[in-house]
Design a protein around this motif. Structure first.
Motif, PDB file in Angstrom:
ATOM      1  N   LEU A 158       0.860  -1.175   0.000  1.00  0.00           N
ATOM      2  CA  LEU A 158       0.000   0.000   0.000  1.00  0.00           C
ATOM      3  C   LEU A 158       0.899   1.228   0.000  1.00  0.00           C
ATOM      4  O   LEU A 158       1.853   1.320   0.773  1.00  0.00           O
ATOM      5  N   GLU A 159       0.591   2.137  -0.911  1.00  0.00           N
ATOM      6  CA  GLU A 159       1.437   3.303  -1.100  1.00  0.00           C
ATOM      7  C   GLU A 159       0.532   4.524  -1.113  1.00  0.00           C
ATOM      8  O   GLU A 159      -0.523   4.508  -1.750  1.00  0.00           O
ATOM      9  N   LEU A 160       0.937   5.545  -0.404  1.00  0.00           N
ATOM     10  CA  LEU A 160       0.112   6.746  -0.322  1.00  0.00           C
ATOM     11  C   LEU A 160       0.695   7.841  -1.191  1.00  0.00           C
ATOM     12  O   LEU A 160       1.884   8.129  -1.132  1.00  0.00           O
ATOM     13  N   LYS A 161      -0.149   8.410  -2.044  1.00  0.00           N
ATOM     14  CA  LYS A 161       0.239   9.607  -2.792  1.00  0.00           C
ATOM     15  C   LYS A 161      -0.722  10.702  -2.359  1.00  0.00           C
ATOM     16  O   LYS A 161      -1.930  10.566  -2.512  1.00  0.00           O
ATOM     17  N   VAL A 162      -0.177  11.751  -1.800  1.00  0.00           N
ATOM     18  CA  VAL A 162      -1.017  12.803  -1.236  1.00  0.00           C
ATOM     19  C   VAL A 162      -1.909  13.412  -2.326  1.00  0.00           C
ATOM     20  O   VAL A 162      -1.455  13.719  -3.414  1.00  0.00           O
ATOM     21  N   LEU A 163      -3.184  13.568  -2.006  1.00  0.00           N
ATOM     22  CA  LEU A 163      -4.140  14.191  -2.928  1.00  0.00           C
ATOM     23  C   LEU A 163      -4.260  15.668  -2.587  1.00  0.00           C
ATOM     24  O   LEU A 163      -4.635  16.020  -1.478  1.00  0.00           O
ATOM     25  N   ALA A 164      -3.951  16.518  -3.519  1.00  0.00           N
ATOM     26  CA  ALA A 164      -4.108  17.951  -3.262  1.00  0.00           C
ATOM     27  C   ALA A 164      -4.371  18.657  -4.583  1.00  0.00           C
ATOM     28  O   ALA A 164      -4.092  18.124  -5.651  1.00  0.00           O
ATOM     29  N   ASP A 165      -4.909  19.868  -4.488  1.00  0.00           N
ATOM     30  CA  ASP A 165      -5.194  20.636  -5.699  1.00  0.00           C
ATOM     31  C   ASP A 165      -3.937  21.302  -6.241  1.00  0.00           C
ATOM     32  O   ASP A 165      -3.778  21.464  -7.439  1.00  0.00           O
ATOM     33  N   VAL A 166      -3.064  21.706  -5.316  1.00  0.00           N
ATOM     34  CA  VAL A 166      -1.840  22.380  -5.753  1.00  0.00           C
ATOM     35  C   VAL A 166      -0.661  21.851  -4.940  1.00  0.00           C
ATOM     36  O   VAL A 166      -0.740  21.734  -3.721  1.00  0.00           O
ATOM     37  N   GLY A 167       0.403  21.495  -5.631  1.00  0.00           N
ATOM     38  CA  GLY A 167       1.616  21.006  -4.971  1.00  0.00           C
ATOM     39  C   GLY A 167       2.709  22.057  -5.080  1.00  0.00           C
ATOM     40  O   GLY A 167       2.921  22.653  -6.140  1.00  0.00           O
ATOM     41  N   LEU A 236       8.964  12.579  -4.458  1.00  0.00           N
ATOM     42  CA  LEU A 236       8.491  12.953  -5.791  1.00  0.00           C
ATOM     43  C   LEU A 236       7.154  12.298  -6.109  1.00  0.00           C
ATOM     44  O   LEU A 236       6.343  12.866  -6.818  1.00  0.00           O
ATOM     45  N   ARG A 237       6.907  11.110  -5.576  1.00  0.00           N
ATOM     46  CA  ARG A 237       5.649  10.439  -5.934  1.00  0.00           C
ATOM     47  C   ARG A 237       4.424  11.217  -5.450  1.00  0.00           C
ATOM     48  O   ARG A 237       3.356  11.115  -6.028  1.00  0.00           O
ATOM     49  N   HIS A 238       4.590  12.026  -4.422  1.00  0.00           N
ATOM     50  CA  HIS A 238       3.439  12.802  -3.939  1.00  0.00           C
ATOM     51  C   HIS A 238       3.032  13.893  -4.934  1.00  0.00           C
ATOM     52  O   HIS A 238       1.898  14.339  -4.943  1.00  0.00           O
ATOM     53  N   ILE A 239       3.982  14.319  -5.754  1.00  0.00           N
ATOM     54  CA  ILE A 239       3.682  15.385  -6.717  1.00  0.00           C
ATOM     55  C   ILE A 239       2.753  14.870  -7.813  1.00  0.00           C
ATOM     56  O   ILE A 239       2.011  15.628  -8.411  1.00  0.00           O
ATOM     57  N   GLU A 240       2.770  13.548  -8.067  1.00  0.00           N
ATOM     58  CA  GLU A 240       1.977  12.997  -9.163  1.00  0.00           C
ATOM     59  C   GLU A 240       0.495  13.256  -8.993  1.00  0.00           C
ATOM     60  O   GLU A 240      -0.263  13.274  -9.944  1.00  0.00           O
ATOM     61  N   ARG A 241       0.035  13.396  -7.771  1.00  0.00           N
ATOM     62  CA  ARG A 241      -1.397  13.508  -7.512  1.00  0.00           C
ATOM     63  C   ARG A 241      -1.886  14.947  -7.392  1.00  0.00           C
ATOM     64  O   ARG A 241      -3.008  15.177  -7.035  1.00  0.00           O
ATOM     65  N   ASN A 242      -1.035  15.936  -7.633  1.00  0.00           N
ATOM     66  CA  ASN A 242      -1.474  17.322  -7.532  1.00  0.00           C
ATOM     67  C   ASN A 242      -1.935  17.803  -8.897  1.00  0.00           C
ATOM     68  O   ASN A 242      -1.326  17.498  -9.905  1.00  0.00           O
ATOM     69  N   LYS A 278       0.859  18.874 -16.423  1.00  0.00           N
ATOM     70  CA  LYS A 278       0.121  19.619 -15.397  1.00  0.00           C
ATOM     71  C   LYS A 278       0.330  21.122 -15.576  1.00  0.00           C
ATOM     72  O   LYS A 278       1.408  21.553 -15.974  1.00  0.00           O
ATOM     73  N   PRO A 279      -0.697  21.907 -15.228  1.00  0.00           N
ATOM     74  CA  PRO A 279      -0.517  23.367 -15.281  1.00  0.00           C
ATOM     75  C   PRO A 279       0.588  23.788 -14.308  1.00  0.00           C
ATOM     76  O   PRO A 279       0.698  23.235 -13.214  1.00  0.00           O
ATOM     77  N   ILE A 326      -3.937  30.624  -8.670  1.00  0.00           N
ATOM     78  CA  ILE A 326      -4.081  29.178  -8.423  1.00  0.00           C
ATOM     79  C   ILE A 326      -5.507  28.729  -8.731  1.00  0.00           C
ATOM     80  O   ILE A 326      -5.721  27.712  -9.399  1.00  0.00           O
ATOM     81  N   TRP A 327      -6.486  29.507  -8.257  1.00  0.00           N
ATOM     82  CA  TRP A 327      -7.892  29.119  -8.452  1.00  0.00           C
ATOM     83  C   TRP A 327      -8.207  29.007  -9.949  1.00  0.00           C
ATOM     84  O   TRP A 327      -8.880  28.091 -10.405  1.00  0.00           O
ATOM     85  N   LYS A 328      -7.684  29.979 -10.706  1.00  0.00           N
ATOM     86  CA  LYS A 328      -7.914  29.985 -12.163  1.00  0.00           C
ATOM     87  C   LYS A 328      -7.292  28.740 -12.791  1.00  0.00           C
ATOM     88  O   LYS A 328      -7.887  28.079 -13.643  1.00  0.00           O
ATOM     89  N   ALA A 329      -6.082  28.380 -12.339  1.00  0.00           N
ATOM     90  CA  ALA A 329      -5.381  27.214 -12.913  1.00  0.00           C
ATOM     91  C   ALA A 329      -6.087  25.905 -12.553  1.00  0.00           C
ATOM     92  O   ALA A 329      -6.208  24.996 -13.383  1.00  0.00           O
ATOM     93  N   ILE A 330      -6.580  25.819 -11.310  1.00  0.00           N
ATOM     94  CA  ILE A 330      -7.264  24.595 -10.878  1.00  0.00           C
ATOM     95  C   ILE A 330      -8.548  24.385 -11.673  1.00  0.00           C
ATOM     96  O   ILE A 330      -8.898  23.271 -12.050  1.00  0.00           O
ATOM     97  N   ASN A 331      -9.224  25.482 -11.952  1.00  0.00           N
ATOM     98  CA  ASN A 331     -10.550  25.390 -12.573  1.00  0.00           C
ATOM     99  C   ASN A 331     -10.554  25.672 -14.074  1.00  0.00           C
ATOM    100  O   ASN A 331     -11.610  25.828 -14.680  1.00  0.00           O
ATOM    101  N   SER A 332      -9.372  25.719 -14.667  1.00  0.00           N
ATOM    102  CA  SER A 332      -9.341  26.003 -16.112  1.00  0.00           C
ATOM    103  C   SER A 332      -9.528  24.713 -16.909  1.00  0.00           C
ATOM    104  O   SER A 332      -9.299  23.639 -16.418  1.00  0.00           O
TER     105      SER A 332
END
Length: 332
Positions: A158-167, A236-242, A278-279, A326-332
């Motif tokens: 089991l491997e955790l990759k942090v889920l976030a909108d912006v890294g 680095l693997r945590h960045i994959e999920r942003n 990614k943006p 950031i908001w514009k990039a997340i929602n573009s």
């Protein structure tokens, strides 16, 4: 979020699902029936091992010392077509962003991304069929039934990759932890030496009209991280999920801004070229020390076609504009 050894983003566990219960070969007998037909019930299913997403968890620490996960076997069938009891499932709560993979083949089985989402990791054995299933016109009283199917024993990672909108991506001391502490309620450790941040810190950033987004401070990259130097791959693997990458370069860097940005970009690309899709945004930090003339001069040397902003977390300079970007990039 607590620091240090409490953050565990990788565990290897041995999963053993339950055996299925045996079917019954019982023949119906009572005071009125001396030679009744088959009435043996089916065996119960063996217990599954199941993963369930839990948004309140952020680490796999609780599974670090549970090396063996064993589910209950199913109960046997019995007379009067009674079905055996199903084995109790073992449910493992995991943080969102957890990936399950087969430890031997490395194959990714699935990932858990939503709160309350459940997926069967290791299925239990099916229960055996009772003898009434085998009754035919020529064989009225079968005296046999199926045994239950064996459970499965396998090693799972089991491997955790942090889920976030912006890294946040930057070298140590780029001001990532300071930014996170100023724009969110997160309380990361902050000090002036490399690798202060040894675990990803998550913070919820409030935005206009009661909106919010999740920001993750990923531990500092150093040159060669993609080759496993320093703390390398693990982070680095945590960045994959942003969904958006915010590159942070301090105004007082001894290199040019563009040079430092390109080194960071190279590390990410070497690790996983898909990260280029990614943006990207660029924040020049610690810019409260710049006068207007110096800032204009630096703007001539910035990487092309990347939205950028000069900020200072300490002086609260440019932070609302950064959130807008950031908001514009997340929602573009």
């Amino acid at each position: 979020m607590a620091q240090g050894s409490n953050f565990v983003d990788y565990v290897k566990i041995c999963c053993r699902s339950g055996h299925g219960g045996a079917g019954s070969a019982h023949l119906h007998r009572d005071k009125h029936t001396a030679k009744g037909g088959p009435d043996g019930g089916d065996g119960g299913r063996g217990g599954h091992i199941i993963l369930r997403g839990n948004s309140q968890l952020w680490t796999l620490l609780h599974l670090k010392y549970r090396k063996h996960i064993i589910a209950e076997p199913g109960g046997p069938g019995s007379s009067a077509l009674q079905h055996g009891k199903n084995g109790k499932d073992e449910i493992l709560e995991v943080p969102l962003g957890t990936i399950a993979r087969n430890a031997e083949t490395g194959e990714v089985l699935f990932d858990i991304t939503e709160d309350g989402e459940t997926k069967v990791l290791t299925p239990g054995g099916r229960g055996g069929l009772g003898n009434w299933h085998f009754k035919t016109p020529t064989q009225q009283t079968p005296r046999f039934a199926q045994p239950g199917e064996p459970g499965i024993e396998e090693w799972i990672v089991l491997e955790l990759k942090v889920l976030a909108d912006v890294g946040l991506v930057g070298f140590p001391n780029a001001g990532k932890s300071t930014l996170l502490s100023v724009v969110s309620a997160a309380k990361p450790e902050i000090a002036d030496y490399p690798f202060t941040t040894l675990v990803p810190n998550l913070g919820i950033v409030s935005y206009r009209d009661n909106k919010s987004f999740v920001m993750a401070d990923i531990p500092g990259i150093i040159e060669g991280a993609s080759e496993g130097k320093g703390l390398g791959y693990r982070f680095l693997r945590h960045i994959e999920r942003n969904s958006v990458l915010l590159f942070m370069v301090p105004a007082d860097t001894h290199r040019s801004i563009a040079e430092e940005f390109n080194i960071l970009l190279h590390e990410l690309t070497a690790y996983n070229p898909e990260l280029l899709d990614k943006p990207r945004l660029l924040a020049i930090t610690k810019s409260d020390m710049l006068d207007e003339e110096l800032q204009l001069e630096m703007e001539q040397d910035l990487p092309e076609q990347i939205p950028y902003i000069f900020i200072s977390s300490v002086a609260q300079k440019g932070l609302q504009e950064l959130k807008d970007l950031i908001w514009k990039a997340i929602n573009s």
